[in-house]
Design a protein around this motif. Structure first.
Motif, PDB file in Angstrom:
ATOM      1  N   ILE A   1     -16.392  50.710  14.711  1.00  0.00           N
ATOM      2  CA  ILE A   1     -15.366  49.864  14.112  1.00  0.00           C
ATOM      3  C   ILE A   1     -15.490  48.474  14.716  1.00  0.00           C
ATOM      4  O   ILE A   1     -15.441  48.317  15.936  1.00  0.00           O
ATOM      5  CB  ILE A   1     -13.937  50.393  14.358  1.00  0.00           C
ATOM      6  N   ILE A   2     -15.682  47.480  13.867  1.00  0.00           N
ATOM      7  CA  ILE A   2     -15.689  46.087  14.307  1.00  0.00           C
ATOM      8  C   ILE A   2     -14.367  45.468  13.866  1.00  0.00           C
ATOM      9  O   ILE A   2     -14.081  45.396  12.657  1.00  0.00           O
ATOM     10  CB  ILE A   2     -16.873  45.311  13.704  1.00  0.00           C
ATOM     11  N   TYR A   3     -13.544  45.049  14.809  1.00  0.00           N
ATOM     12  CA  TYR A   3     -12.193  44.582  14.496  1.00  0.00           C
ATOM     13  C   TYR A   3     -12.184  43.109  14.115  1.00  0.00           C
ATOM     14  O   TYR A   3     -12.712  42.260  14.833  1.00  0.00           O
ATOM     15  CB  TYR A   3     -11.255  44.845  15.673  1.00  0.00           C
ATOM     16  N   LEU A   4     -11.552  42.824  12.965  1.00  0.00           N
ATOM     17  CA  LEU A   4     -11.472  41.472  12.424  1.00  0.00           C
ATOM     18  C   LEU A   4     -10.051  40.922  12.429  1.00  0.00           C
ATOM     19  O   LEU A   4      -9.808  39.833  11.900  1.00  0.00           O
ATOM     20  CB  LEU A   4     -11.992  41.445  10.979  1.00  0.00           C
ATOM     21  N   THR A   5      -9.118  41.682  12.992  1.00  0.00           N
ATOM     22  CA  THR A   5      -7.723  41.250  13.001  1.00  0.00           C
ATOM     23  C   THR A   5      -7.601  39.858  13.624  1.00  0.00           C
ATOM     24  O   THR A   5      -8.194  39.574  14.653  1.00  0.00           O
ATOM     25  CB  THR A   5      -6.868  42.248  13.793  1.00  0.00           C
ATOM     26  N   ASP A   6      -6.826  38.987  12.993  1.00  0.00           N
ATOM     27  CA  ASP A   6      -6.681  37.606  13.460  1.00  0.00           C
ATOM     28  C   ASP A   6      -6.403  37.553  14.953  1.00  0.00           C
ATOM     29  O   ASP A   6      -5.566  38.297  15.475  1.00  0.00           O
ATOM     30  CB  ASP A   6      -5.549  36.908  12.707  1.00  0.00           C
ATOM     31  N   ALA A   7      -7.101  36.661  15.623  1.00  0.00           N
ATOM     32  CA  ALA A   7      -6.990  36.576  17.084  1.00  0.00           C
ATOM     33  C   ALA A   7      -5.667  35.975  17.542  1.00  0.00           C
ATOM     34  O   ALA A   7      -5.199  36.255  18.649  1.00  0.00           O
ATOM     35  CB  ALA A   7      -8.148  35.746  17.636  1.00  0.00           C
ATOM     36  N   THR A   8      -5.045  35.166  16.698  1.00  0.00           N
ATOM     37  CA  THR A   8      -3.791  34.495  17.068  1.00  0.00           C
ATOM     38  C   THR A   8      -2.707  34.788  16.036  1.00  0.00           C
ATOM     39  O   THR A   8      -2.922  34.532  14.843  1.00  0.00           O
ATOM     40  CB  THR A   8      -3.989  32.981  17.160  1.00  0.00           C
ATOM     41  N   PRO A   9      -1.566  35.343  16.461  1.00  0.00           N
ATOM     42  CA  PRO A   9      -1.291  35.806  17.824  1.00  0.00           C
ATOM     43  C   PRO A   9      -2.027  37.111  18.116  1.00  0.00           C
ATOM     44  O   PRO A   9      -2.466  37.795  17.186  1.00  0.00           O
ATOM     45  CB  PRO A   9       0.230  36.027  17.814  1.00  0.00           C
ATOM     46  N   GLU A  10      -2.163  37.430  19.404  1.00  0.00           N
ATOM     47  CA  GLU A  10      -2.848  38.656  19.772  1.00  0.00           C
ATOM     48  C   GLU A  10      -2.100  39.871  19.256  1.00  0.00           C
ATOM     49  O   GLU A  10      -0.877  39.888  19.171  1.00  0.00           O
ATOM     50  CB  GLU A  10      -2.971  38.763  21.300  1.00  0.00           C
ATOM     51  N   TRP A  11      -2.860  40.893  18.896  1.00  0.00           N
ATOM     52  CA  TRP A  11      -2.280  42.166  18.456  1.00  0.00           C
ATOM     53  C   TRP A  11      -1.637  42.844  19.672  1.00  0.00           C
ATOM     54  O   TRP A  11      -2.224  42.880  20.743  1.00  0.00           O
ATOM     55  CB  TRP A  11      -3.379  43.056  17.878  1.00  0.00           C
ATOM     56  N   THR A  12      -0.432  43.390  19.489  1.00  0.00           N
ATOM     57  CA  THR A  12       0.297  44.002  20.593  1.00  0.00           C
ATOM     58  C   THR A  12       0.648  45.451  20.300  1.00  0.00           C
ATOM     59  O   THR A  12       0.486  45.930  19.169  1.00  0.00           O
ATOM     60  CB  THR A  12       1.596  43.232  20.893  1.00  0.00           C
ATOM     61  N   ASP A  13       1.168  46.150  21.308  1.00  0.00           N
ATOM     62  CA  ASP A  13       1.562  47.551  21.147  1.00  0.00           C
ATOM     63  C   ASP A  13       2.565  47.732  20.021  1.00  0.00           C
ATOM     64  O   ASP A  13       2.512  48.707  19.268  1.00  0.00           O
ATOM     65  CB  ASP A  13       2.167  48.095  22.445  1.00  0.00           C
ATOM     66  N   SER A  14       3.496  46.791  19.904  1.00  0.00           N
ATOM     67  CA  SER A  14       4.549  46.934  18.899  1.00  0.00           C
ATOM     68  C   SER A  14       4.019  46.809  17.476  1.00  0.00           C
ATOM     69  O   SER A  14       4.699  47.186  16.520  1.00  0.00           O
ATOM     70  CB  SER A  14       5.648  45.890  19.133  1.00  0.00           C
ATOM     71  N   ASP A  15       2.784  46.308  17.310  1.00  0.00           N
ATOM     72  CA  ASP A  15       2.185  46.186  15.977  1.00  0.00           C
ATOM     73  C   ASP A  15       1.630  47.506  15.474  1.00  0.00           C
ATOM     74  O   ASP A  15       1.381  47.659  14.271  1.00  0.00           O
ATOM     75  CB  ASP A  15       1.064  45.139  15.992  1.00  0.00           C
ATOM     76  N   GLY A  16       1.396  48.484  16.384  1.00  0.00           N
ATOM     77  CA  GLY A  16       0.802  49.755  15.967  1.00  0.00           C
ATOM     78  C   GLY A  16      -0.686  49.613  15.703  1.00  0.00           C
ATOM     79  O   GLY A  16      -1.350  48.708  16.212  1.00  0.00           O
ATOM     80  N   GLY A  17      -1.231  50.512  14.885  1.00  0.00           N
ATOM     81  CA  GLY A  17      -2.624  50.404  14.469  1.00  0.00           C
ATOM     82  C   GLY A  17      -3.663  50.683  15.528  1.00  0.00           C
ATOM     83  O   GLY A  17      -4.833  50.331  15.375  1.00  0.00           O
ATOM     84  N   ARG A  18      -3.269  51.362  16.624  1.00  0.00           N
ATOM     85  CA  ARG A  18      -4.242  51.681  17.665  1.00  0.00           C
ATOM     86  C   ARG A  18      -5.225  52.759  17.195  1.00  0.00           C
ATOM     87  O   ARG A  18      -4.867  53.647  16.418  1.00  0.00           O
ATOM     88  CB  ARG A  18      -3.541  52.194  18.920  1.00  0.00           C
TER      89      ARG A  18
END
Length: 309
Positions: A169-186
């Motif tokens: 899996i190569i992650y492309l999620t926008d770098a700003t703001p950083e992805w956090t625990d509260s966003d889910g998707g782990r």
């Protein structure tokens, strides 16, 4: 029964590391220092639990994935897919993205990445860092751009289908703001628990990883061992990634223990001939309460996973 998860692939020898002279312009999208660290990555991978896996940070050179993000947003359409196992928006199947096509011309960075990660040089690198036999991975391109939005998820499974060998899996999620625990998707990894003649995943994941921008997670898929899932996305930001597999010429041994095969066999054997008995009111209330509790956002500790930056 001896757990299959206890088996560890061999570490590739140092002479398999890609030298500067063997790296061509084909591999330009990938950060050069990563290609020189095969042995370190192989060691991290081998020592990982609950089964061998690792994450490579700063996977592509600065600015490259931002170009791919722009190309995907402006040139691709997404198709919603939902089954009992997953809920996801899927975009371009890179296997169908051919040189010379109009779409490929509009997405030059995506084409460069596809050609790089499926090149003979990079496949040899993957074989090395995943402890596989040299020359065992084929040139089959099997990957797509995926988008998980709020509510999207992927339930626990082992990824074994046909001749798949390495999942990445190569992650492309926008770098700003950083992805956090509260966003889910782990990405969530599970122990394999021995049960009679097979292995089943543990009730809860034992390791998790955030979908950090410009990182690549990878592991060898193995029937009844490589159990993983994608946690439900809780935020309104899209969890973007390129999800794919490397293949071998033959299906793995003990494929009958794979998640897909188990689902097929249990589906055929379910007994639905009995007389319907309605639940008592008390049972109905209890089930509803349990469902409401399960619907609450849950959080798993950000346990450390092998990571090379």
């Amino acid at each position: 029964m001896t757990s299959q998860a206890s088996k560890r692939p061999r570490i590739g020898s140092a002479d398999k590391e890609l030298s500067a002279s063997s790296s061509s312009s084909l591999l330009d999208p990938i950060t050069p220092s990563i290609l020189q660290k095969g042995e370190q990555l192989a060691t991290l991978y081998q020592k990982a639990s609950p089964y061998p896996h690792a994450v490579i940070g700063n996977f592509c050179v600065d600015g490259f994935l931002e170009g791919i993000l722009a190309e995907l947003k402006h040139n691709s359409k997404v198709k919603f897919k939902e089954t009992d196992l997953f809920r996801v928006y899927q975009s371009i199947d890179l296997g169908n993205l051919k040189d010379g096509s109009e779409l490929a011309a509009n997405m030059p960075n995506l084409m460069k990445l596809k050609n790089a990660i499926y090149s003979p040089q990079y496949r040899a690198f993957i074989e090395n860092i995943a402890g596989l036999e040299a020359g065992s991975l084929t040139d089959e391109v099997d990957c797509a751009a995926n988008c998980h939005t709020r509510g999207c998820h992927l339930l626990c499974h082992d990824d074994v289908i046909g001749t798949r060998k390495v999942s990445y899996i190569i992650y492309l999620t926008d770098a700003t703001p950083e992805w956090t625990d509260s966003d889910g998707g782990r990405l969530e990894l599970y122990d394999a628990i021995a049960e009679e003649d097979r292995f089943v995943p543990g009730a809860l994941p034992v390791k998790t990883v955030l979908p950090a921008f410009n990182s690549m997670a990878y592991f060898v898929v193995e029937p009844g061992v490589s159990f993983h899932s994608v946690q439900e996305v809780f935020c309104d930001r899209p969890r973007l990634s390129i999800q794919g597999w490397y293949h071998t010429k033959e299906a793995p041994s003990q494929i009958e223990n794979a998640t897909l095969q188990r689902l097929k066999s249990t589906g055929e054997g379910e007994n639905t001939e009995g007389t319907f008995q309605p639940m008592a009111d008390e049972a109905t209330t209890a089930v509803a309460a349990a469902a409401a509790a399960a619907d609450q956002h849950y959080h798993h500790p950000a346990l450390q996973i092998p990571y090379y930056n």
